[in-house]
Design a protein around this motif. Structure first.
Motif, PDB file in Angstrom:
ATOM      1  N   LEU A   4      41.610  43.543  35.973  1.00  0.00           N
ATOM      2  CA  LEU A   4      40.609  44.525  36.401  1.00  0.00           C
ATOM      3  C   LEU A   4      40.023  44.112  37.751  1.00  0.00           C
ATOM      4  N   GLU A   5      39.923  42.811  37.985  1.00  0.00           N
ATOM      5  CA  GLU A   5      39.451  42.315  39.282  1.00  0.00           C
ATOM      6  C   GLU A   5      40.392  42.759  40.399  1.00  0.00           C
ATOM      7  N   SER A   6      41.697  42.691  40.132  1.00  0.00           N
ATOM      8  CA  SER A   6      42.677  43.127  41.137  1.00  0.00           C
ATOM      9  C   SER A   6      42.581  44.629  41.374  1.00  0.00           C
ATOM     10  N   ALA A   7      42.328  45.381  40.314  1.00  0.00           N
ATOM     11  CA  ALA A   7      42.167  46.834  40.454  1.00  0.00           C
ATOM     12  C   ALA A   7      40.953  47.148  41.322  1.00  0.00           C
ATOM     13  N   LYS A   9      39.609  45.206  43.677  1.00  0.00           N
ATOM     14  CA  LYS A   9      39.940  44.851  45.064  1.00  0.00           C
ATOM     15  C   LYS A   9      40.843  45.909  45.694  1.00  0.00           C
ATOM     16  N   MET A  10      41.771  46.428  44.914  1.00  0.00           N
ATOM     17  CA  MET A  10      42.676  47.452  45.417  1.00  0.00           C
ATOM     18  C   MET A  10      41.904  48.698  45.837  1.00  0.00           C
ATOM     19  N   LEU A  11      40.985  49.132  44.989  1.00  0.00           N
ATOM     20  CA  LEU A  11      40.196  50.328  45.293  1.00  0.00           C
ATOM     21  C   LEU A  11      39.289  50.101  46.500  1.00  0.00           C
ATOM     22  N   LEU A  12      38.739  48.894  46.607  1.00  0.00           N
ATOM     23  CA  LEU A  12      37.865  48.582  47.738  1.00  0.00           C
ATOM     24  C   LEU A  12      38.609  48.642  49.065  1.00  0.00           C
ATOM     25  N   SER A  13      39.912  48.439  49.013  1.00  0.00           N
ATOM     26  CA  SER A  13      40.705  48.416  50.247  1.00  0.00           C
ATOM     27  C   SER A  13      41.279  49.781  50.618  1.00  0.00           C
ATOM     28  N   LYS A  14      41.040  50.789  49.775  1.00  0.00           N
ATOM     29  CA  LYS A  14      41.657  52.100  49.988  1.00  0.00           C
ATOM     30  C   LYS A  14      40.636  53.160  50.378  1.00  0.00           C
ATOM     31  N   LYS A 113      52.426  52.590  39.537  1.00  0.00           N
ATOM     32  CA  LYS A 113      52.893  51.436  40.301  1.00  0.00           C
ATOM     33  C   LYS A 113      52.143  50.182  39.872  1.00  0.00           C
ATOM     34  N   GLU A 114      50.846  50.322  39.638  1.00  0.00           N
ATOM     35  CA  GLU A 114      50.027  49.235  39.096  1.00  0.00           C
ATOM     36  C   GLU A 114      49.166  49.823  37.987  1.00  0.00           C
ATOM     37  N   TYR A 115      48.901  49.047  36.964  1.00  0.00           N
ATOM     38  CA  TYR A 115      48.099  49.588  35.870  1.00  0.00           C
ATOM     39  C   TYR A 115      47.265  48.508  35.207  1.00  0.00           C
ATOM     40  N   TYR A 116      46.142  48.963  34.651  1.00  0.00           N
ATOM     41  CA  TYR A 116      45.301  48.092  33.837  1.00  0.00           C
ATOM     42  C   TYR A 116      44.978  48.867  32.563  1.00  0.00           C
ATOM     43  N   VAL A 117      45.421  48.355  31.433  1.00  0.00           N
ATOM     44  CA  VAL A 117      45.194  48.998  30.139  1.00  0.00           C
ATOM     45  C   VAL A 117      44.431  48.030  29.234  1.00  0.00           C
TER      46      VAL A 117
END
Length: 316
Positions: A4-7, A9-14, A113-117
């Motif tokens: 979830l941390e990676s998710a 960071k991903m959103l913060l960069s988009k 492409k990437e997922y968090y479940v």
């Protein structure tokens, strides 16, 4: 699966982010989508939420708070969507274009492409709340209302067995942040339109019992929907009715569609796995609540689902 941390960071960069919700939208997919969108907007990002079907008016206390923006998306997120089949016709072109999926269904098909479940979460909104915290966005009343709505609707007002202490803690935090819990629960669980009352009455009248009373099946045909004046949104929550009957371990509701198929909703007690039952027909969901599609006449669909439930009862 990413963390979830990676998710976060991903959103913060988009930027220029499109958030997709599932067809026949319920409180969890709408609450999750709008909470995430409002949080990202607070970070100055261009974000919009879309769905194949219209969002019901009863959610306007937070959906109206998000100004509509028009832009060409560069990053696509799905929330509370276990399978791309749930995107619906309008959004079907995004099936292979989803960059990030945030979900809580164990049956998720890992299409993004990437997922968090987080299958242990009682609602997708519960996961979204933690995601927003990781992005260091302060909760306001509107975000809190959206998160609380997602949690309370997907847990039947905190009645289901997948509700945990964390579920209650997050809901309580949302109340501290301004969520109008009394208004929301009254609107979600105690307020019905005339058409909803009419279709609910017809569905209740259709209930039949099978397998020594351990299985109850109800249905809503196209004609029943027309007679009652009901639309898709009026069916939200109806699928829980058969399971509420004493002694019933599998409560099943069949909803006739225009293409010769029936949308099947399965609700079970702890002894049975609704997701496993629906997997026989290419569906899925949670242990206590799942869905699938069955092709055929009403009687054929009932016979097929009864046989699978019979096998599940014999094997428990």
């Amino acid at each position: 699966m990413i963390t979830l941390e990676s998710a976060a960071k991903m959103l913060l960069s988009k930027d220029k982010i499109l958030i997709l919700t599932h067809r026949s939208p319920d409180g969890d997919t709408i609450g999750s989508g709008y909470a995430l969108a409002m949080a990202l907007r607070k970070l100055g990002k261009n974000v919009k939420v879309d769905c194949t079907d219209p969002f019901p008016e009863k959610y306007s206390y937070f959906t109206d708070k998000l100004e509509k923006l028009e832009f060409d998306e560069e990053f696509v997120v799905s929330v509370d969507i276990a399978d791309t089949k749930l995107l619906g016709e309008k959004l079907s072109d995004y099936a292979d274009k989803i960059d990030l999926c945030i979900d809580h269904h164990g049956s998720n098909t890992k299409y993004a492409k990437e997922y968090y479940v987080e299958a242990s979460a009682a609602a997708a909104a519960q996961v979204i709340a933690k995601l927003i915290r990781l992005m260091n966005v302060e909760f306001d009343k509107d975000i809190a209302n959206a998160i609380y709505t997602g949690i309370t609707t997907d847990t039947g007002c905190f009645r289901y067995t997948n509700v945990t202490a964390e579920t209650h803690r997050i809901a309580a935090d949302m109340i501290d942040c301004g969520a109008e819990s009394g208004m929301i629960n009254r609107l979600m669980f105690e307020t019905k339109s005339r058409s909803r009352l009419e279709i609910e009455r017809r569905v209740m009248d259709s209930i039949q019992f099978y397998l020594d009373g351990r299985c109850a099946i109800a249905y809503a045909t196209i004609d029943m929907m027309k007679e009652s004046g009901a639309v898709d949104n009026d069916m939200e929550g109806v699928s829980s009715l058969p399971r509420q009957i004493e002694g019933v371990m599998a409560g099943i509701t069949l909803r006739e569609k225009n293409n010769g198929k029936f949308k099947v909703s399965v609700r079970t007690t702890d002894e049975l796995d609704a997701s496993a039952i629906c997997a026989n027909f290419g569906g899925g969901g949670h242990k206590a609540a799942a869905g699938c599609m069955i092709t055929g006449t009403l009687n054929e669909a009932i016979e097929q689902i009864i046989e699978v439930v019979r096998q599940a009862l014999e094997g428990k």
